[in-house]
Design a protein around this motif. Structure first.
Motif, PDB file in Angstrom:
ATOM      1  N   ASP A 464      41.494  14.553 -23.950  1.00  0.00           N
ATOM      2  CA  ASP A 464      41.983  13.845 -22.756  1.00  0.00           C
ATOM      3  C   ASP A 464      42.439  12.468 -23.220  1.00  0.00           C
ATOM      4  O   ASP A 464      41.658  11.515 -23.272  1.00  0.00           O
ATOM      5  N   TYR A 466      44.725   8.953 -23.255  1.00  0.00           N
ATOM      6  CA  TYR A 466      45.286   8.049 -22.250  1.00  0.00           C
ATOM      7  C   TYR A 466      45.515   6.675 -22.858  1.00  0.00           C
ATOM      8  O   TYR A 466      44.872   6.275 -23.832  1.00  0.00           O
ATOM      9  N   ARG A 468      45.647   2.674 -21.405  1.00  0.00           N
ATOM     10  CA  ARG A 468      45.081   1.978 -20.259  1.00  0.00           C
ATOM     11  C   ARG A 468      46.167   1.273 -19.441  1.00  0.00           C
ATOM     12  O   ARG A 468      47.107   0.701 -19.989  1.00  0.00           O
ATOM     13  N   GLY A 475      40.480   5.859 -17.765  1.00  0.00           N
ATOM     14  CA  GLY A 475      41.206   7.119 -17.748  1.00  0.00           C
ATOM     15  C   GLY A 475      41.102   7.859 -16.439  1.00  0.00           C
ATOM     16  O   GLY A 475      41.805   8.857 -16.239  1.00  0.00           O
ATOM     17  N   SER A 485      48.893  -3.206 -19.004  1.00  0.00           N
ATOM     18  CA  SER A 485      48.321  -2.447 -20.110  1.00  0.00           C
ATOM     19  C   SER A 485      48.101  -3.320 -21.344  1.00  0.00           C
ATOM     20  O   SER A 485      48.998  -4.071 -21.752  1.00  0.00           O
ATOM     21  N   ASN A 532      40.851   8.746 -26.470  1.00  0.00           N
ATOM     22  CA  ASN A 532      40.650  10.175 -26.174  1.00  0.00           C
ATOM     23  C   ASN A 532      39.225  10.344 -25.672  1.00  0.00           C
ATOM     24  O   ASN A 532      38.274  10.245 -26.430  1.00  0.00           O
ATOM     25  N   ASP A 606      46.840  18.231 -24.223  1.00  0.00           N
ATOM     26  CA  ASP A 606      46.839  17.405 -23.018  1.00  0.00           C
ATOM     27  C   ASP A 606      48.252  16.843 -22.845  1.00  0.00           C
ATOM     28  O   ASP A 606      48.516  15.688 -23.166  1.00  0.00           O
TER      29      ASP A 606
END
Length: 619
Positions: A464, A466, A468, A475, A485, A532, A606
């Motif tokens: 998973d 991502y 920020r 996430g 970010s 992750n 993902d």
């Protein structure tokens, strides 16, 4: 179990080495000692036989069925099974005997008479079921392996290969059938061998095709199997009348979590003759399978190809020699008995999937898979190495067995355990985890497993990844800032070690003020930071960055692509990982100063959203 004949045929007369037999199961309490010879006279066994039976069949000889496993090994297997499975009540498997039916005697009449003996629990005819038949017509053929593709077409093995264990590594399979060519170019690397029984030459094609579906190696030849890196594969061969011994021997070689594939079928009686149905329709084979699942061995069982023509049978309606619907899974049916095996029917290759006309069906069926157009290895290496016309419940069972090995491999590699057979069956057969049959399909054939859903929703082992939106973003969906970010960093010069400068342990993890304004007249350089939070590493993670003029609402129509950079590995456990440099070319920079940047992140496990997804305000 593979493609049916094109027209109905009558039952052939069994050859001399395949006689029709009657199986006799004496009561568990009857103690039948071992003899120095193999044969037992009828009047010396079990007691209570009517004198007329002995007089009618004075030469009738009975032989013990279980010869592949010693009495001491059987005792240890039963002890272990009983300790592992509190619901398992072991029958006396050494009290199964058989007798060859004399030519002048009707088999069912003999079985009925033997069943009247006071010490006999049951007696039934065990016809020698016909062999499965195949009609054959560099991973160069892998594009033709649609059963590997994502649902609803296939089981999505391609998705599973991205995860440790998703290729079957560490797992073991025994295939029970009648023949293979283990040195086929796409199988020889497995080092498979026959552990028991005699290979039947005419059956080599069938077994080779089955193993091709499951574990053809990932080389530059032919095809690739669903579980190409399964650690050990072997075959146990059965004679038409020795399925019980073959299954028992296979069980003795396997351990908890291993997979046993039953590529065999039983000739089950019906009012109009007989059908080829699941082997557990016979008492001895049922008891063997139940022992296997009690020991934690996952059994995948072909549901059978019916009568081999257009019309098959609903197993819910089938009754055994005692008039019991033992294959009708229903809470109100006291006669139903559950072996714990995963039973598999055959479907069309095209979605939405419908039952192949000759495949059996019923509530006992757990799963279905392709029963036609299966691209796999071919057993006649003298003229054809590959075929695209394998099928039937043989092909379907091979596909589901491959999926079972993948799930076991994933569970062991990612979660540290392998599933119990009933747990594995529940996962593979859950409608929430698979592709349902077409709405027009009236018969019950279960579901085709969808490995992507099982990985994402059941095992929950997908990565998973991502970036920020703001410092403190974990996430999860949130109501906080979406344009602050800390993970897209613009610099006017490259740095030698971005991971040390901006990664985990750098001291800059939560610094949202990193980076420069754009400098006109030269290339600028962008670094992307990724986390992750999934349980498995994310391979080949791609970060795609766009620039936009400064705006209150940066909608996709304002985005201009800068480029993409691949991060080979993003570890699990939220380790902040920094990409290599992404160059923003000089010619593409309109002016110096401030810009907005948008980053999309994704990996094969993902996937990233597309820019168009952001035209949906719910996203």
């Amino acid at each position: 179990m593979a493609n049916p004949p094109t027209k109905e045929s009558t039952r052939p007369t069994p050859p001399a080495d395949d006689p029709t037999r009657v199986v006799i199961k004496f009561l568990d309490s009857v103690d039948i000692p071992d003899l120095d010879r193999d044969d037992y006279a009828l009047d010396k066994l079990g007691g209570g036989q009517p004198g007329s039976l002995v007089r009618r069949f004075p030469a009738l000889i009975l032989r013990r069925m279980l010869t592949s496993v010693s009495a001491s090994l059987l005792e240890e297997m039963v002890r272990k099974a009983t300790s592992m499975d509190s619901t398992y009540h072991a029958p006396n498997l050494r009290n199964y005997f058989f007798t060859v039916v004399p030519e002048e005697v009707a088999p069912r009449e003999l079985a009925q008479e033997l069943a009247t003996c006071s010490h006999v629990q049951t007696a039934y005819v065990d016809y020698p079921a016909e062999d499965p038949v195949v009609n054959p017509a560099n991973d160069e053929y892998s594009p033709l392996q649609g059963y590997l593709d994502p649902a609803p077409g296939g089981v999505d093995a391609e998705y599973a290969w991205q995860f440790d264990g998703g290729d079957g590594a560490g797992q073991r399979l025994i295939d029970v059938e009648r023949g293979w060519i283990f040195d086929h170019e796409d199988l020889c690397a497995k080092g498979a061998k026959k552990l028991f029984g005699e290979i039947r030459e005419l059956s080599r094609t069938h077994g080779t095709s089955v193993l091709g579906v499951i574990c053809a190696v990932d080389n530059d030849l032919g095809i690739v199997g669903i579980a190409p890196n399964v650690t050990r594969v072997d075959g146990v061969s059965y004679h038409k009348t020795t399925k019980f011994n073959a299954i028992m021997f296979a069980i003795s070689q396997l351990e908890f979590g291993d997979v046993l594939l039953l590529e065999c079928q039983a000739d089950l009686p019906v009012p109009t003759g007989s059908i080829n149905g699941p082997v557990e329709g016979l008492d001895a084979e049922f008891d063997a399978i139940r022992l296997a699942t009690a020991l934690g061995i996952a059994v995948v069982e072909a549901a059978g190809n019916g009568n081999g023509v257009a019309n098959s049978i609903d197993l819910d309606t089938w009754v055994n020699q005692d008039g019991k619907r033992i294959l009708h899974r229903d809470n109100t049916n006291a006669d139903f008995r559950d072996s714990g095996a995963i039973m598999v029917a055959a479907s069309s290759s095209a979605a939405p999937h419908t039952r192949i006309a000759y495949s059996t069906s019923g509530m006992r069926i757990d799963c279905y898979a392709w029963g036609e157009n299966i691209q796999t290895c071919h057993g006649d290496t003298s003229w054809l190495l590959y075929t695209g016309s394998f099928g039937g419940t043989s092909g379907a069972s091979a596909i589901v067995a491959g999926a079972a090995l993948v799930v076991q491999g994933l569970a062991e590699a990612q979660l540290g355990f392998r599933c119990h057979p009933r747990q594995l069956r529940a996962i593979l057969s859950d409608p929430a985890n698979g592709t349902k049959a077409a709405p027009t399909e009236a018969s019950h054939i279960g579901v085709m497993p969808n490995l992507r859903t099982i990985i994402d929703s059941v095992l929950q082992i997908a990565p998973d990844v991502y970036m920020r939106d703001h410092v403190g973003d974990s996430g999860d969906p949130h109501a906080g800032a979406v344009s602050s970010s800390p993970d897209i960093i613009l610099l006017q010069a490259q740095i030698p070690n971005p991971q040390s400068a901006f990664g985990e342990g750098s001291g800059t993890e939560n610094n949202a003020a990193l980076g420069d304004t754009a400098k006109f007249g030269q290339p600028n350089y962008i670094y992307v930071r990724v986390r992750n939070r999934g349980p498995s590493p994310a391979s080949a993670t791609t970060a795609t960055v766009f620039w936009s003029p400064v705006a209150t609402l940066v909608t996709p129509d304002l985005w201009t692509l800068v480029g993409s950079v691949t991060i080979p590995n993003v570890p699990s456990e939220n380790v902040l990982t920094v990409s290599d440099v992404l160059t923003w070319p000089q010619a593409q920079i309109p002016a110096g100063g401030h810009y907005c940047f948008v980053g999309l992140i994704g990996s094969p496990g993902d996937p990233a959203p597309a820019p168009a997804d952001f035209l949906n305000w719910d996203n």
